[in-house]
Design a protein around this motif. Structure first.
Motif, PDB file in Angstrom:
ATOM      1  N   ALA A 191     -13.750   3.503  -9.661  1.00  0.00           N
ATOM      2  CA  ALA A 191     -14.148   3.513  -8.248  1.00  0.00           C
ATOM      3  C   ALA A 191     -13.231   2.644  -7.402  1.00  0.00           C
ATOM      4  N   GLN A 192     -12.734   1.552  -7.956  1.00  0.00           N
ATOM      5  CA  GLN A 192     -11.836   0.693  -7.184  1.00  0.00           C
ATOM      6  C   GLN A 192     -10.405   1.220  -7.221  1.00  0.00           C
ATOM      7  N   LEU A 193      -9.989   1.808  -8.332  1.00  0.00           N
ATOM      8  CA  LEU A 193      -8.663   2.416  -8.380  1.00  0.00           C
ATOM      9  C   LEU A 193      -8.526   3.497  -7.317  1.00  0.00           C
ATOM     10  N   ASP A 194      -9.609   4.235  -7.075  1.00  0.00           N
ATOM     11  CA  ASP A 194      -9.583   5.340  -6.123  1.00  0.00           C
ATOM     12  C   ASP A 194      -9.380   4.851  -4.698  1.00  0.00           C
ATOM     13  N   ARG A 195      -9.615   3.556  -4.450  1.00  0.00           N
ATOM     14  CA  ARG A 195      -9.405   3.009  -3.097  1.00  0.00           C
ATOM     15  C   ARG A 195      -7.937   2.755  -2.797  1.00  0.00           C
ATOM     16  N   PHE A 196      -7.098   2.749  -3.822  1.00  0.00           N
ATOM     17  CA  PHE A 196      -5.669   2.541  -3.596  1.00  0.00           C
ATOM     18  C   PHE A 196      -5.020   3.872  -3.258  1.00  0.00           C
ATOM     19  N   LEU A 197      -4.275   3.896  -2.179  1.00  0.00           N
ATOM     20  CA  LEU A 197      -3.615   5.120  -1.759  1.00  0.00           C
ATOM     21  C   LEU A 197      -2.549   5.540  -2.759  1.00  0.00           C
ATOM     22  N   LEU A 198      -1.760   4.582  -3.240  1.00  0.00           N
ATOM     23  CA  LEU A 198      -0.640   4.863  -4.135  1.00  0.00           C
ATOM     24  C   LEU A 198      -0.648   3.900  -5.309  1.00  0.00           C
ATOM     25  N   LYS A 199      -0.191   4.396  -6.436  1.00  0.00           N
ATOM     26  CA  LYS A 199       0.137   3.513  -7.555  1.00  0.00           C
ATOM     27  C   LYS A 199       1.633   3.648  -7.805  1.00  0.00           C
ATOM     28  N   VAL A 200       2.338   2.552  -7.642  1.00  0.00           N
ATOM     29  CA  VAL A 200       3.798   2.543  -7.770  1.00  0.00           C
ATOM     30  C   VAL A 200       4.151   1.770  -9.036  1.00  0.00           C
ATOM     31  N   VAL A 201       4.897   2.404  -9.908  1.00  0.00           N
ATOM     32  CA  VAL A 201       5.331   1.778 -11.156  1.00  0.00           C
ATOM     33  C   VAL A 201       6.761   1.289 -10.988  1.00  0.00           C
ATOM     34  N   LEU A 202       6.953  -0.019 -11.138  1.00  0.00           N
ATOM     35  CA  LEU A 202       8.291  -0.613 -11.005  1.00  0.00           C
ATOM     36  C   LEU A 202       8.944  -0.688 -12.374  1.00  0.00           C
ATOM     37  N   PRO A 203      10.031   0.033 -12.577  1.00  0.00           N
ATOM     38  CA  PRO A 203      10.703  -0.005 -13.879  1.00  0.00           C
ATOM     39  C   PRO A 203      11.600  -1.237 -14.002  1.00  0.00           C
ATOM     40  N   VAL A 204      11.995  -1.520 -15.225  1.00  0.00           N
ATOM     41  CA  VAL A 204      13.031  -2.533 -15.446  1.00  0.00           C
ATOM     42  C   VAL A 204      14.332  -2.005 -14.849  1.00  0.00           C
ATOM     43  N   PRO A 205      15.065  -2.805 -14.067  1.00  0.00           N
ATOM     44  CA  PRO A 205      16.280  -2.289 -13.404  1.00  0.00           C
ATOM     45  C   PRO A 205      17.326  -1.836 -14.403  1.00  0.00           C
ATOM     46  N   GLU A 206      18.161  -0.904 -13.937  1.00  0.00           N
ATOM     47  CA  GLU A 206      19.270  -0.435 -14.767  1.00  0.00           C
ATOM     48  C   GLU A 206      20.287  -1.562 -14.957  1.00  0.00           C
ATOM     49  N   ARG A 207      21.205  -1.355 -15.885  1.00  0.00           N
ATOM     50  CA  ARG A 207      22.150  -2.412 -16.247  1.00  0.00           C
ATOM     51  C   ARG A 207      22.965  -2.877 -15.046  1.00  0.00           C
ATOM     52  N   ASP A 208      23.494  -1.945 -14.249  1.00  0.00           N
ATOM     53  CA  ASP A 208      24.314  -2.332 -13.104  1.00  0.00           C
ATOM     54  C   ASP A 208      23.504  -3.142 -12.102  1.00  0.00           C
ATOM     55  N   HIS A 209      22.243  -2.726 -11.876  1.00  0.00           N
ATOM     56  CA  HIS A 209      21.392  -3.471 -10.944  1.00  0.00           C
ATOM     57  C   HIS A 209      21.057  -4.859 -11.488  1.00  0.00           C
ATOM     58  N   GLU A 210      20.853  -4.939 -12.793  1.00  0.00           N
ATOM     59  CA  GLU A 210      20.533  -6.246 -13.375  1.00  0.00           C
ATOM     60  C   GLU A 210      21.731  -7.185 -13.285  1.00  0.00           C
ATOM     61  N   ILE A 211      22.927  -6.642 -13.452  1.00  0.00           N
ATOM     62  CA  ILE A 211      24.127  -7.465 -13.282  1.00  0.00           C
ATOM     63  C   ILE A 211      24.218  -7.972 -11.849  1.00  0.00           C
ATOM     64  N   GLU A 212      23.887  -7.108 -10.879  1.00  0.00           N
ATOM     65  CA  GLU A 212      23.920  -7.540  -9.483  1.00  0.00           C
ATOM     66  C   GLU A 212      22.895  -8.636  -9.212  1.00  0.00           C
ATOM     67  N   VAL A 213      21.713  -8.522  -9.841  1.00  0.00           N
ATOM     68  CA  VAL A 213      20.700  -9.571  -9.691  1.00  0.00           C
ATOM     69  C   VAL A 213      21.258 -10.907 -10.162  1.00  0.00           C
ATOM     70  N   LEU A 214      21.872 -10.921 -11.345  1.00  0.00           N
ATOM     71  CA  LEU A 214      22.434 -12.165 -11.877  1.00  0.00           C
ATOM     72  C   LEU A 214      23.575 -12.675 -11.012  1.00  0.00           C
ATOM     73  N   ALA A 215      24.392 -11.752 -10.479  1.00  0.00           N
ATOM     74  CA  ALA A 215      25.499 -12.167  -9.623  1.00  0.00           C
ATOM     75  C   ALA A 215      24.991 -12.840  -8.356  1.00  0.00           C
ATOM     76  N   ARG A 216      23.900 -12.308  -7.789  1.00  0.00           N
ATOM     77  CA  ARG A 216      23.336 -12.925  -6.581  1.00  0.00           C
ATOM     78  C   ARG A 216      22.811 -14.325  -6.878  1.00  0.00           C
ATOM     79  N   HIS A 217      22.125 -14.470  -8.020  1.00  0.00           N
ATOM     80  CA  HIS A 217      21.619 -15.805  -8.376  1.00  0.00           C
ATOM     81  C   HIS A 217      22.765 -16.765  -8.663  1.00  0.00           C
TER      82      HIS A 217
END
Length: 346
Positions: A191-217
């Protein structure tokens, strides 16, 4: 092995991609200025969050529909940072509640506090009185505290001591949760799940994106200082309200309405599901499809709009039968089958 989970909607194109050959009568073109302002939100959020463009688009759709979002992902994929960056780019007030096993309902909604000087009770607002409420790890708190959000999410108000107190406009709950197989979680009831309009699943970033994350830090990025990262407001509550008004004017042909209903009814007949999509889920699919069409620059909904939003809008509104789950069937695979079998209007 279960099929790979389909991606959520990507960033909308600058112009329409799939549409009927004849535009419905009485439609008006969405405002280019409003669409450009909201498109700028993705750019600003991208200054802090890498590789989650589809999640940003889904959050924008929820804001355009005045709906709430459930963000699911393993710890450390920038769920909290994503919400904070979204609030900063839209100039909306944002508050965060860390849900824990000992959190009480009054810690979320507010409570009456006795003032010894005046010998009277006064209401102290809880963190729910904001524009964007980040309910962090909502499935780590018991059902009693989870349920304290129900009235706020559905009625946009909080009742304390019999007095309803309206919440600010806009008001959107963005709840994060760890996958249910993690220890120490209290799964949200249907009943409470139904109150959420969307369920968005965040995946683990791809390798290139993860490298960019580390580069920014490595270059000195501080996730606690969004201003230093260059995130600035590019739109505000006024533009958001105007965009919502335009979304409500998006046309939907009877054939497309029937298609959305047929998709939801097909889930109720699926032998793999013990719970199909409710009529509330059908209205949610209509709302998100209209917002997607508007973001794509059209004032009318196509069947492709409905298909694009089917997974994030419906994935949390169905429940698998135990025997189907043992066979490796997932909600995503059932929805994929439904989309492949229900005839598409032409």
């Amino acid at each position: 092995m279960p099929p790979a989970e389909p991606a959520d909607p990507p960033a909308p194109p600058p112009a329409e991609t799939t549409a009927p050959s004849v535009e419905p009568a009485g439609t008006t073109t969405p405002s280019v200025e409003l669409r450009a302002a909201l498109a700028g939100v993705r750019t600003e959020v991208g200054r802090a969050v890498v590789g989650q463009d589809s999640a940003v688009t889904s959050l924008l759709i929820a804001l355009l529909c005045s709906g709430h979002v459930l963000l699911e992902g393993v710890p450390g994929v920038a769920k909290t940072l994503l919400v904070r960056a979204l609030g900063a780019s839209l100039d909306l007030s944002t508050k965060r509640v860390q849900f824990t096993p000992d959190l009480m309902p009054g810690d979320v909604t507010g409570s009456l506090v006795y003032d010894a000087r005046t010998a009277e009770f006064s209401f102290r607002e809880g963190p729910v009185f904001t524009n964007l409420l980040l309910a962090d790890e909502i499935n780590r708190t018991p059902p009693k505290t989870q349920a304290s959000l129900l009235e706020a999410m559905e009625e946009r108000q909080v009742s304390v001591d019999g007095t309803p107190r309206p919440l600010p406009e806009p008001f959107v709950v963005i709840a994060t949760q760890n996958p249910v197989e993690h220890e120490g979680t209290y799964p949200l009831p249907e009943a409470q799940l139904d109150r959420f309009l969307l369920k968005v699943v965040l995946p683990v970033p791809e390798r290139d994106h993860e490298i960019e994350v580390l580069a920014r830090h490595a270059a000195g990025f501080d996730p606690r200082d969004l201003a230093a990262a260059g995130v600035r407001p590019v739109a505000g509550p006024q533009q958001l309200a105007a965009a919502r008004a335009e979304v409500r004017q998006v046309q939907v042909a009877p054939e497309v309405l029937g298609y959305a209903v047929d998709l939801c009814r097909a889930t109720r007949r699926s032998p793999s599901l013990s719970l199909g999509v409710s009529p509330r889920g059908a209205t949610a699919l209509l709302a998100t499809s209209r917002a997607w069409a508007w973001l794509s620059g059209r004032a009318y909904v196509t069947p492709d709009d409905v298909k694009a939003l089917a997974h994030p809008t419906l994935r949390h509104r169905v429940q698998l039968r135990p025997e189907a789950e043992l066979e490796g069937v997932t909600a995503e695979s059932v929805l994929t089958t439904v989309l492949a079998t229900v005839p598409v209007p032409r």
